[in-house]
Design a protein around this motif. Structure first.
Motif, short mmCIF file in Angstrom:
data_model
loop_
_atom_site.label_atom_id
_atom_site.label_comp_id
_atom_site.label_asym_id
_atom_site.label_seq_id
_atom_site.Cartn_x
_atom_site.Cartn_y
_atom_site.Cartn_z
N TYR A 103 -3.63 -6.94 9.37
CA TYR A 103 -2.93 -6.93 8.08
C TYR A 103 -1.44 -7.04 8.36
N HIS A 104 -0.83 -8.07 7.80
CA HIS A 104 0.60 -8.26 8.00
C HIS A 104 1.31 -8.41 6.66
N GLY A 105 0.80 -7.75 5.63
CA GLY A 105 1.49 -7.79 4.35
C GLY A 105 1.06 -8.96 3.50
N ASP A 128 3.70 -6.18 15.22
CA ASP A 128 3.94 -5.67 13.88
C ASP A 128 3.78 -4.14 13.93
N VAL A 164 7.73 -9.26 8.31
CA VAL A 164 6.80 -10.17 8.99
C VAL A 164 7.22 -11.61 8.75
N LYS A 200 8.49 0.92 6.22
CA LYS A 200 7.92 2.25 5.90
C LYS A 200 8.76 3.42 6.38
N GLU A 255 -0.83 -6.38 15.44
CA GLU A 255 -0.47 -4.97 15.28
C GLU A 255 -0.92 -4.28 16.57
N VAL A 309 4.91 -1.97 11.65
CA VAL A 309 5.20 -1.40 10.33
C VAL A 309 4.56 -0.02 10.19
N ILE A 310 3.39 0.15 10.75
CA ILE A 310 2.72 1.45 10.71
C ILE A 310 3.00 2.27 11.97
N SER A 317 10.89 -4.74 3.12
CA SER A 317 9.48 -4.32 3.14
C SER A 317 8.87 -4.80 4.44
N GLY A 318 7.65 -4.34 4.68
CA GLY A 318 6.93 -4.84 5.85
C GLY A 318 6.61 -6.31 5.71
N SER A 319 6.21 -6.72 4.51
CA SER A 319 5.86 -8.13 4.31
C SER A 319 7.06 -9.03 4.60
N SER A 352 -4.29 -0.85 8.47
CA SER A 352 -4.88 -1.05 7.15
C SER A 352 -6.28 -1.63 7.19
N1 PLP Z 1 2.37 -4.99 8.34
C1 PLP Z 1 1.58 -3.93 8.54
C2 PLP Z 1 1.02 -3.66 9.90
C3 PLP Z 1 1.29 -3.06 7.49
O1 PLP Z 1 0.48 -2.03 7.69
C4 PLP Z 1 1.85 -3.33 6.22
C5 PLP Z 1 1.58 -2.43 5.08
O2 PLP Z 1 0.78 -1.54 5.14
C6 PLP Z 1 2.66 -4.45 6.07
C7 PLP Z 1 2.91 -5.25 7.15
C8 PLP Z 1 3.25 -4.78 4.74
O3 PLP Z 1 4.24 -3.87 4.40
P1 PLP Z 1 4.75 -3.80 2.88
O4 PLP Z 1 3.64 -3.25 2.07
O5 PLP Z 1 5.94 -2.87 2.99
O6 PLP Z 1 5.14 -5.16 2.49
#
Ligand code: PLP
Length: 443
Positions: free
Chosen positions: A149-151, A256, A120, A285, A223, A258-259, A115-117, A228
């Motif tokens: 936002y980093h999860g 980061d 990170v 993602k 980011e 993730v997006i 996952s993104g979390s 988010s």
């Molecule tokens: N980092 C960023 C920049 C995100 O936008 C998100 C989720 O939207 C995450 C981390 C967390 O990802 P996840 O929901 O897959 O854990």
């Protein structure tokens, strides 16, 4: 009840404690998605919904892609699971190689998460362990940024700057500080692409260096475009300046993505688009088109090599997940990369992004609209909050749009748009048209 009698099927909505959802409000009027193909979801009542959000920023190649479906089906039949600890399977190595070839130059090593979390948390741990491996163990401080936002892991939560996301969970990690955010509507409202003003906000890192001393700081995480927390593109020159300050003080820079990764901004990664390469990059993602959960942290050779120095029988990084490099995720990811490349979707995102920006910026002047921001195939329309009821107006827009056949994402009073990269010109126009109707209809 006799053991053989199957319990009557129930659909107790209360059993599923839904994430990031006002559960009671949702369960009073549930909104169910039952299938999806290309640019559309189908809702339980049969109506089609144009996906203006790529699910949750992840379905970049569109829904129900046969190539991915078949790859996952083949994989689960052939090798359903393989441990990644002291084991491996060929697709994990192949996928990591393909990813490192796609990544910005130098980010050659890929650590798989789910996952993104997790990506990170992996990135933050790599940063801390890297300094320790080099004999610089005093560098333990992590710097995040407001409105980031980093999860939801404790690492991501701590460096993140989303207030609602932090306040219920205590103190988080020790030794974390935050840069000021870069959002400046007074100077930059209605910017198309990167805002003109605010590069100097990167110098806030010099303030934190002066306060804490560089010798205590391991890494800065940002980011490249915050998603988010409202779609906040970086001011022109900001990321370059942050990179230079990190270099001056021996601080690692983590992006980061993730997006922003996998074509969302019209290039493989934001770092490529902006010409600034981090030391570590997090993704998730769209890495598998959202089909199988996966995340990945990319590290530079400088970092990887620093770990590969001790005795060979010792685990270099004491970290990993049962499902790191899961065969189904790797199979889905490989098929996803094929689609991105065969169909030129990253380039397509740049073209469709320009059309989306044209359409959205023309909404200036509609009721409640106080800002419009666009970058790549991402757009944001910020609405004036209703007095005393923040996010209520954007939620009304979301609910109305869903009924009218358009999926939006909202955060606070910002409507965020991030459709799959396969979107056609006509669908961009349809999306903007539907949004305009919604904005005119809500109070
Ligand atoms: N980092 C960023 C920049 C995100 O936008 C998100 C989720 O939207 C995450 C981390 C967390 O990802 P996840 O929901 O897959 O854990």
């Amino acid at each position: 009840m006799p053991a053989s009698a199957a319990p009557a099927p129930t659909n107790n909505l209360d059993a599923f404690w839904m994430p990031f959802t006002p559960n009671r409000q949702y369960k009073a009027a549930p909104r169910m998605l039952v299938s999806a193909k290309d640019m559309h979801y189908r809702a339980a009542d049969g109506h089609e919904v144009l996906d203006g959000a790529a699910g949750l920023w992840c379905v970049n190649a569109g829904h129900g892609r046969e190539k991915i479906v078949e790859a996952v089906q083949r994989q689960v039949a052939e090798l359903d699971f393989a441990p990644a600890f002291n084991m491996g399977h060929p697709k994990a190595f192949e996928f990591a190689s393909r990813l490192s070839a796609l990544a910005p130059r130098g980010l050659d090593h890929v650590f798989f998460a789910n996952s993104g979390s997790e990506s990170v948390d992996t990135a933050l741990k790599i940063a801390l362990a890297y300094h320790r491996a080099r004999g610089d163990a005093g560098r333990t401080r992590l710097i995040g940024r407001e409105r980031a936002y980093h999860g939801v892991g404790f690492g991501g939560l701590s460096v993140g700057g989303m207030v609602a996301n932090r306040k219920a969970f205590g103190l988080g990690l020790n030794g974390v500080d935050h840069l000021r955010h870069t959002h400046d509507p007074a100077r930059n409202a209605f910017s198309r692409g990167l805002p003109e003003h605010g590069a100097e906000l990167a110098d806030d890192l010099e303030r934190l260096v002066a306060l804490h001393d560089a010798s205590t700081i391991a890494a800065v995480i940002v980011e490249p475009v915050s998603g988010s927390t409202g779609v906040l593109p970086p001011p022109k020159g900001y990321l370059e300046r942050l990179r230079a300050i990190c270099d001056r003080h021996g601080i690692l820079l983590i992006f980061d993505e993730v997006i922003t990764g996998f074509g969302r901004l019209g290039a493989a990664f934001a770092s490529e688009l902006f010409g600034v390469t981090p030391d570590i990059m997090t993704t998730a993602k769209a890495i598998t088109n959202g089909v199988v959960p996966m995340g990945a942290a990319f590290a530079s050779s400088k970092i990887y090599d620093a770990f590969m120095t001790g005795p060979e029988h010792v685990i270099e990084l004491f970290h990993g997940y049962t499902y790191s490099g899961h065969p189904m995720a790797c199979a889905a990811g490989l098929a996803t990369l094929d689609i991105y490349q065969e169909e030129g979707l990253f380039e397509r995102a740049a073209v469709m992004g320009a059309r989306l920006a044209d359409g959205l910026h023309a909404l200036k002047g509609l009721p409640h609209v106080i800002d419009i921001r666009t970058v790549g195939l991402v757009g944001a329309v910020e609405l004036e909050p209703i007095d005393g009821a923040p996010s209520r107006r954007a939620y009304a827009a979301f609910a109305r749009a869903f009924d009218d056949g358009l999926l939006l994402r909202t955060t606070g009073d910002t409507i965020a748009l991030s459709p799959p990269l396969i979107i056609s010109e006509a669908q961009v126009d349809e999306l903007v048209g539907k949004l305009a109707d919604v904005l005119k209809a809500i109070d």
